[in-house]
Design a protein around this motif. Structure first.
Motif, short mmCIF file in Angstrom:
data_model
loop_
_atom_site.label_atom_id
_atom_site.label_comp_id
_atom_site.label_asym_id
_atom_site.label_seq_id
_atom_site.Cartn_x
_atom_site.Cartn_y
_atom_site.Cartn_z
N CYS A 21 -0.50 8.26 0.72
CA CYS A 21 -1.07 8.54 2.11
C CYS A 21 -1.94 10.22 2.13
CB CYS A 21 0.22 9.38 2.50
SG CYS A 21 1.51 8.31 2.71
N HIS A 22 -2.69 9.61 2.65
CA HIS A 22 -4.10 10.98 3.29
C HIS A 22 -3.17 11.77 4.14
CE1 HIS A 22 -4.40 8.85 7.07
NE2 HIS A 22 -4.57 7.67 6.31
N ARG A 37 0.73 14.91 8.79
CA ARG A 37 0.36 15.19 9.99
C ARG A 37 1.24 14.50 10.99
NH1 ARG A 37 -4.09 17.05 15.22
NH2 ARG A 37 -2.49 18.56 15.49
N SER A 38 0.78 13.31 10.85
CA SER A 38 1.93 12.19 11.92
C SER A 38 3.53 12.60 11.13
CB SER A 38 2.30 11.34 11.75
OG SER A 38 2.92 10.35 12.71
N MET A 57 -12.21 11.23 9.52
CA MET A 57 -11.86 10.65 7.76
C MET A 57 -13.00 10.00 7.69
SD MET A 57 -8.79 12.16 5.91
CE MET A 57 -7.59 10.90 6.80
N SER A 58 -13.28 9.11 6.87
CA SER A 58 -13.69 8.38 6.05
C SER A 58 -14.01 8.26 4.77
CB SER A 58 -14.47 7.87 7.85
OG SER A 58 -15.02 6.62 6.98
N PHE A 88 -8.99 12.45 2.20
CA PHE A 88 -8.47 13.35 1.64
C PHE A 88 -7.34 12.61 1.41
CE2 PHE A 88 -11.59 16.44 2.38
CZ PHE A 88 -12.14 16.68 1.20
N THR A 89 -6.61 12.26 -0.09
CA THR A 89 -4.96 12.61 -0.47
C THR A 89 -4.35 13.38 -0.17
OG1 THR A 89 -4.82 11.95 -2.22
CG2 THR A 89 -4.91 10.39 -1.32
#
Length: 485
Positions: A35-36, A41-42, A266-267, A274-275
């Protein structure tokens, strides 16, 4: 409580459809990688929403799915020569590791796509029967977008505008470029299941409709996810569910904003990806969670390690204040004096404002503002000798501490024993900055010796040397204490 409802484009007063019971569905991860920070956040946003609704006394049933079969999972497994099911299960377990560290509560129901294939086959067949879907000669099944009159109502898109420039890719058997896959025919070497249209697997959008309807009665109260899911994923969910049932799918659609890296999207291709573990290797997980709450959940959040360091200072300030209040409350003798009435009124106002912030579309940024107002008030009481020795001061500190713990239980921070958190934070900061503890302690002793010898010039030199290392020394009645700054 007022929540912003994406489908209505405005804040609306939230009340469950069924008395005290809240049914809430949030789209989970596609399990093919770690997970990043966007996932973090979600997860934190909807964790706080669940916690707050329960804090308000609602009986919440929270469903969050796992996508455990998908093109991304299959492609990643093929790259490594592994099994897609094993790969998905591995990353589901890694998800739990990250979320447990972030203090994200488990959902009440966590369905997996592969465990609900019969429900998806049934829903697909029902859509075909009603004329909203069609099977192709090759065994693919597509949803007829134009058959659903409300398509585009969530994202605000117009079907005619979407059709402009859309085209059917070579090999596709769509009637219309806008139609999307409900069922995909099997390809060699891919996971597949039996269906009336031959071996195949579900399309991504189908699973959430089938699983949410299994566990919650339509319409459910809240459907959540990241802003990026609004279209096409959530739009397609609405089309599938409402076309099949004739019922509204969800009453409130809640979406959290994007995470940007130094003001850019973010890409992986930009090298700014960033994870969660990239971050928690350097910072405490609670610091990351706190940082994620410093902006309103619908606003873009700009991540940088500099911003995280500022968040670290903020959370340390709160925990230090809590520790100082706990220590002060160990006293057994207090004067009978009361605090001025305006201090009690200020405490009342703090509590009222914290509630108001959370009631206003779950504004955690404003709620944290009240946390710092409480910390400042605690400091003012400590600075006034007559207040800090009084029963009024004792009662105010007790009330502030109780509020900080109560508020912390809702937003998932400030729940640890302050001394434990501060010790762990100190160790984390020392490691990140490469500070040699033995060297620091050697210099602190040398400074104390210089002070005893009244060699204040040498004492000041050592203090400056420590400051250059990022270490601050304070002289207390118990002796010199040092900390990372």
């Amino acid at each position: 409580m007022r929540l912003y409802n994406t489908i209505k484009r405005k804040k609306e007063e939230f009340a469950p459809l069924d008395g005290n019971k809240v049914n809430m569905y949030v789209c989970g991860i596609t399990a093919y990688d770690l997970c990043h920070i966007g996932h973090a956040r979600s997860a934190v946003v909807f964790d706080v929403l669940v916690r707050y609704l329960r804090y308000k006394g609602y009986n919440v049933t929270f469903v969050r799915n796992f996508t455990d079969v998908d093109d991304k999972i299959i492609n990643r497994a093929n790259e490594s020569g592994g099994d897609p099911a094993e790969l998905a299960e591995k990353y589901i377990q890694e998800f739990y590791v990250d979320m447990d560290k972030l203090n994200v509560l488990r959902a009440d129901i966590e369905p997996k796509c592969t465990e609900h294939i019969p429900e998806m086959v049934k829903l697909t067949g029902h859509l075909i029967e009603k004329g909203h879907a069609y099977a192709t000669d090759s065994g693919d099944v597509y949803f007829r977008v134009r058959s659903f009159e409300g398509y585009g109502k969530l994202s605000g898109r117009n079907v005619e505008d979407m059709r402009s420039g859309a085209r059917i890719e070579p090999g596709e058997e769509k009637e219309d470029p806008l139609d999307f896959a409900l069922w995909k025919s099997a390809k060699p070497g891919e996971p597949s299941w039996e269906s009336p249209w031959g071996l195949g697997r579900p399309g991504w959008h189908l699973e959430c409709s089938a699983m949410s309807e299994k566990y919650m009665q339509l319409p459910f109260d809240i459907h959540g996810g990241g802003q990026d899911l609004s279209f096409p994923h959530h739009e397609n969910e609405i089309a599938q569910s409402e076309a099949a049932t004739g019922k509204e799918m969800a009453r409130f659609w809640v979406h959290n904003g994007f995470v940007q890296i130094n003001s850019e999207k973010m890409s992986k291709s930009l090298g700014n990806f960033f994870t969660i573990r990239d971050i928690t290797d350097k910072f405490l997980s609670e610091t990351l969670r706190y940082f994620l709450l410093t902006m309103h959940y619908r606003s873009p959040l700009d991540f940088s390690f500099e911003a995280l360091e500022e968040a670290e200072k903020g959370i340390r300030r709160v925990y230090r204040a809590m520790e100082q209040m706990e220590e002060a409350l160990q006293k057994s003798k207090w004067s009978k004096a009361a605090l001025p009435e305006e201090i009690t009124a200020e405490l009342d106002e703090l509590e009222k404002n914290w509630d108001a912030a959370m009631e206003d579309d779950m504004n955690t940024a404003a709620a944290l503002g009240q946390v710092f107002n409480a910390v400042r008030l605690a400091g003012r009481i400590a600075e006034e000798k007559s207040w800090r020795k009084s029963e009024g001061g004792r009662d105010a500190w007790t009330r502030i501490l109780e509020n900080l713990r109560k508020w912390g239980s809702v937003i998932g921070v400030f729940e640890r024993k302050p001394s434990d958190f501060l010790a762990e934070l100190k160790a984390c900061m020392l490691e990140r900055r490469g500070i040699d503890v033995s060297k620091v302690e050697e210099l602190v002793v040398a400074r104390q010796d210089a002070r005893k010898d009244k060699d204040f010039a040498r004492s000041d030199e050592i203090r400056d040397e420590l400051a250059e290392m990022g270490v601050e020394v304070k002289d207390t009645p118990q002796g010199a204490v040092w900390d990372v700054v």
